[in-house]
Design an enzyme around this catalytic site. Structure first.
Site, PDB file in Angstrom:
ATOM      1  N   PRO A 195      66.527 -10.470  57.071  1.00 57.51           N
ATOM      2  CA  PRO A 195      66.578  -9.074  56.620  1.00 57.51           C
ATOM      3  C   PRO A 195      65.165  -8.531  56.365  1.00 57.51           C
ATOM      4  CG  PRO A 195      68.078 -10.468  55.346  1.00 57.51           C
ATOM      5  CD  PRO A 195      67.236 -11.375  56.167  1.00 57.51           C
ATOM      6  N   GLY A 196      64.982  -7.242  56.642  1.00 60.29           N
ATOM      7  CA  GLY A 196      63.735  -6.574  56.309  1.00 60.29           C
ATOM      8  C   GLY A 196      62.607  -6.788  57.286  1.00 60.29           C
TER       9      GLY A 196
ATOM     10  N   LYS B 285      64.221  -4.815  62.417  1.00 57.02           N
ATOM     11  CA  LYS B 285      65.053  -4.824  63.627  1.00 57.02           C
ATOM     12  C   LYS B 285      65.591  -3.422  63.945  1.00 57.02           C
ATOM     13  CE  LYS B 285      67.780  -7.937  61.870  1.00 57.02           C
ATOM     14  NZ  LYS B 285      67.069  -8.134  60.596  1.00 57.02           N
TER      15      LYS B 285
ATOM     16  N   SER C 236      67.269 -31.056  59.137  1.00 54.99           N
ATOM     17  CA  SER C 236      65.824 -31.156  59.401  1.00 54.99           C
ATOM     18  C   SER C 236      65.080 -31.947  58.322  1.00 54.99           C
ATOM     19  CB  SER C 236      65.226 -29.751  59.515  1.00 54.99           C
ATOM     20  OG  SER C 236      65.380 -29.043  58.310  1.00 54.99           O
TER      21      SER C 236
ATOM     22  N   LYS D 150      58.465 -22.533  58.778  1.00 52.84           N
ATOM     23  CA  LYS D 150      58.136 -23.775  58.091  1.00 52.84           C
ATOM     24  C   LYS D 150      56.619 -24.016  58.065  1.00 52.84           C
ATOM     25  CE  LYS D 150      62.560 -26.026  59.070  1.00 52.84           C
ATOM     26  NZ  LYS D 150      63.258 -27.090  59.782  1.00 52.84           N
TER      27      LYS D 150
END
Length: 778
Positions: free
Chosen positions: A363-364, A367, A684, A727
């Protein structure tokens, strides 16, 4: 009281109960019933008539008929075609079945005639006091007169006959016999031998019928008033039209003529024009029905407003498009590159199939605003459809016209709003669509977004195919996990990744601060925010992948600055790193920086979250016990399996690392991830947990400046992961120098900007042995 017993032929009647004093004819077609009539005619012309309980029964037996019926005299028999008889009878007395003598070839019953009882009248004193009896007779006649006023179908001769009856029993029987009761109501009266109770039951049913007729009369009156009003309006319209023609003032066209003119001028496919022509004819023929006219009018107006063949020219200037995209957005190079490629293809092919672009990201991250910029670059009309929470398939396909309040679906309404058949249509939050009993919304979207099908998309309301092949569809989503695979295959996915602090600072300076200053009525020289202050806001006051929270914090500063300027009469407010806390309060987020010293059993892992990347410490302790593995910190099922896989791998290579044979039987291993209130899951963290366990078991320290991400298999292979950019960004923010990543993620590393990778030593590995060599200190 003696009761007469008789043996008579019997006929079962469908939907008809015969009462004493009733004269009635009915048709007989069943062979058994015809033979029963013939046997009665050969005798004393008496027959026993009773009603069937279920009118559908074809061959009724003694259990299928009411036990109480009526002894009747046959007055006339007429033969009809197809082996039918029409029988005229008059009811004489009540009787009940004692036993069925036989049922074939016709029914004959042994019956007992039921005499009328008058105990109730005696109890009321009617016999002793003739005034009571007279009052009952007059009351019944008054009720019947009131009924006659409401139902003119009953003959005047019957009214005179009733008026001349002065015996209560005959009065009750004659009225009951001539009332249009249902056969079940008539059966109730037939089964009541007590005269007083029969009198009360008849009076109740008569009053109920009067009330029903009153309601019916009132409804008919209202309907007549409405019909009269519509006819009056129609006559007035026709008169007005005639007056205009006489005056020569006939320029004003009727609605139907206006619709026809607009339909003739409309640029649309032949099928659409034919449908419009039919609806306009229906409109002309339905002028006397306002409800139908309203529905047809709305449909015709909608059809005329749709942009069937209206198109807008695409602006194909690549340089202008690049300028617009760079003005509106900082970064997002992959997205901009794909848009410019699309424009280049359109310019060369003169048309080209419009791709369906799916922008996926946290979000934000801009898009929705990318879609707006694309529309501005193409100079196309822009329409947005929010799909969040849409459950009803009719929201996409429209409602059928037969429903009350029917309307076109969102796709057709958006085209109507755009005014052209080739706008840019943004389908926002496509991952938030859900399904329920009203239909499969995703399947409806399949037809919209499939370039092989959408040239003939059919909206349920419009009932004619629409061409969506020229619409440039752009969809947005936060995640691809909730989007069905068939729908995902029809879209070209472009990932909009998290912003770095540097990108956030540029976005704030170039876009967010000017926007918020204008929104809060501040001039650029009235409020200045230093770069260091923006950097601190991005790091310590927001924790997100996009810039939405950052924009809110800038808005908070603007509001406080506006108040400060008005209260203290200052000319300008300067916000720096030192006084930032005065405007935003204490810091909300503090990054966990890299450990200062190497430690045993503590490894820094990298995680992807919906608001960007993050680091997490995995701690392992070994203690005397019975070989148990303890997992704490709200770990999900995937992480629990990764931990068990890691411990199995360590046990398989225990000899190489000089671990005692009985170590795992005599010791417990406890794995913990701090911040226990936060759920954690994902594929992960396998190599991170395995490294921490190996460090705790062997007593070797883990390098403090190393972070890692990757999944482990039972044989020690390292599997690829997702969200690498976020990451690595988290590792850099935490002061990590060396990052271990799966070797299969090397192509992803090459695509990440140098701004993130600068200063990081990224080491790709394919096996757990390499991870341990790098991470464990000598």
């Amino acid at each position: 009281m003696n009761r007469e017993t008789l043996s008579l032929p019997m006929v079962a009647l469908r939907g008809l109960s015969i009462l004493p004093e009733m004269v009635r004819h009915f048709d007989v077609s069943r062979p058994k019933s015809i033979q029963a009539i013939e046997e009665a005619m050969l005798g004393d012309q008496k027959i026993f008539l009773t009603a069937q309980k279920d009118v559908e029964t074809e061959s009724p037996g003694v259990t299928d008929v009411y036990q109480t019926g009526c002894v009747a005299a046959i007055r006339q028999v007429v033969k009809l075609p197809k082996k039918m008889l029409r029988v005229l009878i008059s009811g004489e007395s009540r009787a009940c079945i004692n036993v069925m003598e036989f049922e074939e070839p016709y029914m004959r019953a042994n019956i007992t005639v039921i005499p009328d009882t008058d105990t109730s009248i005696e109890d009321t004193g009617a016999e002793k006091n003739p005034m009571n009896l007279d009052a009952m007779i007059r009351g019944m006649k008054d009720i019947f007169k009131e009924y006659l006023l409401k139902d003119p179908k009953l003959s005047k001769e019957l009214a005179v006959q009733i008026e001349n009856i002065n015996e209560l029993k005959k009065l009750v029987d004659v009225i009951a016999a001539n009332m249009p009761f249902s056969y079940t109501d008539a059966q109730q009266l037939l089964e009541e031998p007590d005269l007083m109770r029969r009198y009360e039951l008849l009076a109740y049913k008569l009053v109920s019928e009067i009330q029903i007729l009153n309601v019916k009369e009132e409804l008919q009156k209202k309907v007549k008033e409405r019909v009269d009003k519509n006819q009056r309006e129609y006559i007035l319209r026709e008169e007005m039209k005639l007056i205009r023609e006489e005056l020569g003032d006939d320029n004003t066209l009727s609605d139907a003529e206006e619709f026809q003119q607009e339909a003739d001028a409309l640029k649309a496919p032949k099928e659409v024009k034919e449908k419009l022509g039919k609806e306009i004819k229906r409109f002309k023929n339905s002028m006397n029905s306002p409800a139908e006219v309203g529905v047809i009018r709305t449909y015709i107006e909608t059809m005329l407003e749709m942009p069937w063949d209206k198109v807008c020219r695409d602006h194909k200037d690549i340089a202008y498009a690049k300028k617009v995209l760079d003005e509106d957005h900082y970064g997002l190079e992959k997205v901009k590159e794909r848009v410019l490629e699309f424009l280049a293809v359109r310019a060369l092919t003169k048309k080209g199939d419009s791709p369906i672009l799916c922008l996926v990201g946290p979000p934000g991250t801009g898009k929705t605003s990318i879609a707006k910029s694309l529309a501005r670059a193409l100079k196309k009309p822009y329409v947005r459809i929010s799909l969040g929470g849409v459950r009803d398939e009719a929201e996409i396909r429209g409602h059928r016209k037969t429903y009350v309040g029917a309307m076109p679906g969102r796709i057709a309404s958006a085209l109507k709003q755009a005014g052209v058949k080739n706008p840019l249509m943004l389908l926002d939050e496509i991952d938030k669509v859900s399904n329920d009993y009203k239909g499969d919304t995703f399947s409806a979207l399949l037809e919209v977004l499939d370039s092989e099908q959408n040239s003939k998309f059919r909206d349920h309301y419009l009932e004619v195919p629409m061409d969506l092949s020229e619409v440039l569809f752009v969809t947005t989503a936060n995640t691809l996990q909730t989007i069905p695979r068939p729908l995902l295959d029809r879209m070209e996915v472009i990932e909009v990744s998290s912003y770095t602090e540097n990108e956030k600072m540029h976005i704030a300076i170039e876009h967010l601060i000017p926007k918020q200053l204008e929104r809060h009525g501040l001039a650029p020289d009235q409020l200045t925010i230093s770069r260091n202050a923006l950097w601190k806001m991005a790091r310590n006051y927001t924790k997100e992948a996009g810039v939405r929270q950052l924009e809110r914090k800038i808005g908070d500063i603007c509001r406080k600055a506006a108040r400060e300027i008005l209260e203290t009469k200052k000319k300008a407010v300067h916000v720096t790193e030192r006084n930032l806390h005065l405007y935003l309060g204490k810091e909300l987020y503090i990054y966990q920086m890299a450990n200062k010293a190497d430690e045993i059993g503590i490894v820094r892992g990298l995680a992807w979250t919906s608001v960007g990347g993050d680091t997490l410490q995995i701690e392992v302790n070994v203690m005397p016990g019975e070989g148990e593995i303890l997992l704490t910190g709200q770990l999900g099922d995937v992480m629990k399996e990764s931990a068990r896989t890691g411990i199995s791998y360590i046990r398989s290579v225990s000899r190489e690392h000089k671990i005692e044979e009985n170590f795992f039987k005599e010791h417990d291993v406890h794995i913990h991830i701090p911040e226990g209130a936060v759920p954690k899951d994902g594929p992960s963290a396998g190599i991170t947990m395995a490294t921490a366990m190996m460090s705790a078991i062997t007593g070797r320290k883990v390098r403090a400046d190393v972070a890692m991400t990757g999944e482990i298999t039972l044989r020690g292979r390292v599997l690829p992961i997702g969200g690498l950019k976020e990451k690595l960004l988290a590792a850099k923010n935490a002061g990590i120098r060396t990052v271990i990543v799966p070797q299969e993620n090397e192509p992803d590393v090459e695509e990440i900007s140098s701004e993130i990778t600068r200063g990081l030593e990224i080491i790709p590995v394919s096996h757990m042995d390499a991870v341990l060599k790098i991470a464990l200190a000598e």
